[in-house]
Design a protein around this motif. Structure first.
Motif, short mmCIF file in Angstrom:
data_model
loop_
_atom_site.label_atom_id
_atom_site.label_comp_id
_atom_site.label_asym_id
_atom_site.label_seq_id
_atom_site.Cartn_x
_atom_site.Cartn_y
_atom_site.Cartn_z
N VAL A 291 3.60 43.15 80.68
CA VAL A 291 4.06 44.30 79.90
C VAL A 291 4.38 45.47 80.83
N THR A 292 3.58 45.64 81.87
CA THR A 292 3.81 46.73 82.82
C THR A 292 5.15 46.58 83.52
N VAL A 293 5.44 45.37 83.98
CA VAL A 293 6.73 45.13 84.66
C VAL A 293 7.89 45.32 83.70
N ALA A 294 7.72 44.87 82.46
CA ALA A 294 8.78 45.06 81.45
C ALA A 294 9.00 46.55 81.18
N ALA A 295 7.90 47.29 81.08
CA ALA A 295 8.00 48.74 80.83
C ALA A 295 8.69 49.45 81.99
N LEU A 296 8.31 49.10 83.21
CA LEU A 296 8.91 49.72 84.39
C LEU A 296 10.39 49.39 84.50
N SER A 297 10.75 48.15 84.16
CA SER A 297 12.16 47.74 84.22
C SER A 297 12.99 48.49 83.19
N LEU A 298 12.45 48.64 81.97
CA LEU A 298 13.15 49.38 80.92
C LEU A 298 13.32 50.84 81.33
N TRP A 299 12.26 51.41 81.85
CA TRP A 299 12.29 52.80 82.32
C TRP A 299 13.34 52.98 83.42
N ALA A 300 13.29 52.12 84.44
CA ALA A 300 14.22 52.26 85.57
C ALA A 300 15.66 52.04 85.14
N LEU A 301 15.88 51.03 84.30
CA LEU A 301 17.24 50.70 83.87
C LEU A 301 17.89 51.89 83.17
N PHE A 302 17.19 52.47 82.22
CA PHE A 302 17.80 53.55 81.44
C PHE A 302 17.57 54.93 82.05
N GLY A 303 16.49 55.08 82.84
CA GLY A 303 16.29 56.34 83.52
C GLY A 303 17.41 56.64 84.50
N PHE A 304 17.86 55.61 85.21
CA PHE A 304 18.95 55.80 86.17
C PHE A 304 20.31 55.71 85.51
N ALA A 305 20.38 55.16 84.30
CA ALA A 305 21.65 55.17 83.55
C ALA A 305 21.98 56.57 83.05
#
Length: 382
Positions: A291-305
């Motif tokens: 869940v942590t990796v999924a959360a970080l990936s979602l955050w990074a994907l859209f944070g940098f978008a």
């Protein structure tokens, strides 16, 4: 822009590597400069404050300069300041060099945004901006880890000499490829007054400060958080951060495409809402590595978008004040970074590392609210 677009991205890569390598080599750096770790950490704070204040002022003072001259001056100043920092033998010269480096970066990055946005066809503006700022994401994956490795393997000074060399390579590349004759907008008193009276524009800029404060409330302490909540050691933390960086690269490119497809305002809203969800999930998923990796990936994907459509939106809102508004947005990045670090520290002290995602989500949600309040009256794409 041709090849110069890639070299502008390389310049951003050098600048991001130089800014965020400081935390990675803080221990040997503080020892080398005869400072405590806590005092050496203020090098980041001083840089952020100098950037936030200097960028809009320098944008106004140099608004009549040719953009090629301005881009190259900013990168040259940043590179030279990093070389001086590497030679510093005490806190005084070190802090002065970081202030000058912030001024150079504060000139370079907003000017790159202006150049790419004003020379790109409207239908490719978002994608070209995302390429120009891809260097910021790549620095997370390659530049910062490589500079940190150099700092520990060959001494902290080598990391900053390397950053100076990267800036020099970028400068030379732009000297050979960047066209002359790209003029800026002179900043008149009327333009300043128009910006000061436009509450929607000011609120739109504030969204950036809130977005970055949300990210850095958690990111500043991401290493200790992963160790405390998921039991990861050095190799595991490195692998997770690599996944974070890879997602940020995809997000940076996707943000430009999305901005061109549906317009800046909807693209920003999607990015902010999804990033908020990712940060919240980080706290909800405490203890679960998946869940942590999924959360970080979602955050990074859209944070940098977020970055590209935000810049495209501000350009559309700024009228004759584009140069100064882009500099103000760049300042908001560092205001948010410093604020997020402060909030993260207070959160950790009060509730532990597990609450960092929730703290970031609250700040990001405030950004969503500010974006909604600044929404366009007519066109849904602004």
């Amino acid at each position: 822009m041709g090849r110069s677009l890639l070299f502008l991205a390389f310049g951003n890569f050098a600048i991001a590597s130089g800014v965020f390598v400081v935390p990675g080599v803080l221990a040997p750096l503080s020892q080398g400069l005869g400072m405590s770790v806590a005092n050496a950490g203020q090098l980041l704070t001083v840089y952020a404050v100098a950037y936030a204040i200097g960028s809009p002022l320098l944008a106004a003072l140099t608004s009549h300069w040719d953009r090629r001259r301005l881009v190259m001056t900013g990168l040259a100043v940043f590179s030279a300041a990093n070389a001086v920092f590497a030679l510093a033998d005490g806190p005084g010269l070190a802090f002065a060099a970081r202030i000058v480096a912030a001024f150079g970066a504060g000139v370079f990055t907003p000017t790159v945004t202006y150049v790419v946005a004003t020379t790109s066809p409207p239908e490719r503006r978002g994608r070209n901006l995302s390429i120009a700022f891809l260097g910021l994401s790549v620095a997370q994956v390659v530049g910062i880890p490589a500079a940190t490795y150099l700092g520990f393997a060959y001494g902290w000074r080598s990391a900053f000499f390397a950053v100076a060399a990267l800036g020099g390579i970028g400068w030379l590349s732009l000297l050979l490829t960047m066209p002359k004759g790209i003029r800026g907008q002179r900043i008149s008193g009327a333009a300043w007054r128009a910006i000061a009276r436009d509450w929607r524009l000011l609120l739109a800029i504030a969204v950036t400060a809130l977005q970055f404060s949300g990210q850095f409330a958690a990111y500043t302490y991401i290493g200790p958080m992963l160790a405390a909540e998921n039991g990861l050691e050095a190799d595991g933390i490195t692998a997770v951060l690599f996944a974070f960086g890879a997602s940020s690269i995809v997000g940076g490119l996707a943000g430009g495409w999305l901005s061109d497809r549906i317009g800046p305002y909807p693209a920003i809203m999607i990015a902010l809402v999804a990033m908020t969800a990712g940060l919240a999930l980080l706290t909800v998923g405490n203890g679960s590595l998946i869940v942590t990796v999924a959360a970080l990936s979602l955050w990074a994907l859209f944070g940098f978008a977020y970055n590209t459509p935000q810049q495209a939106r501000l350009i559309g809102m700024a009228g004759q004040g584009q140069t100064i508004v882009l500099a103000m947005n760049a300042s908001a990045v560092y205001i948010g970074t410093a604020t997020g670090g402060l909030v993260g520290g207070l959160t950790t002290a009060a509730w532990g590392y597990g609450a960092l995602g929730a703290a970031g989500a609250v700040l990001s949600a405030l950004g969503v609210a500010a974006l909604w309040l600044s929404r366009p009256k007519a066109s849904p794409v602004q």
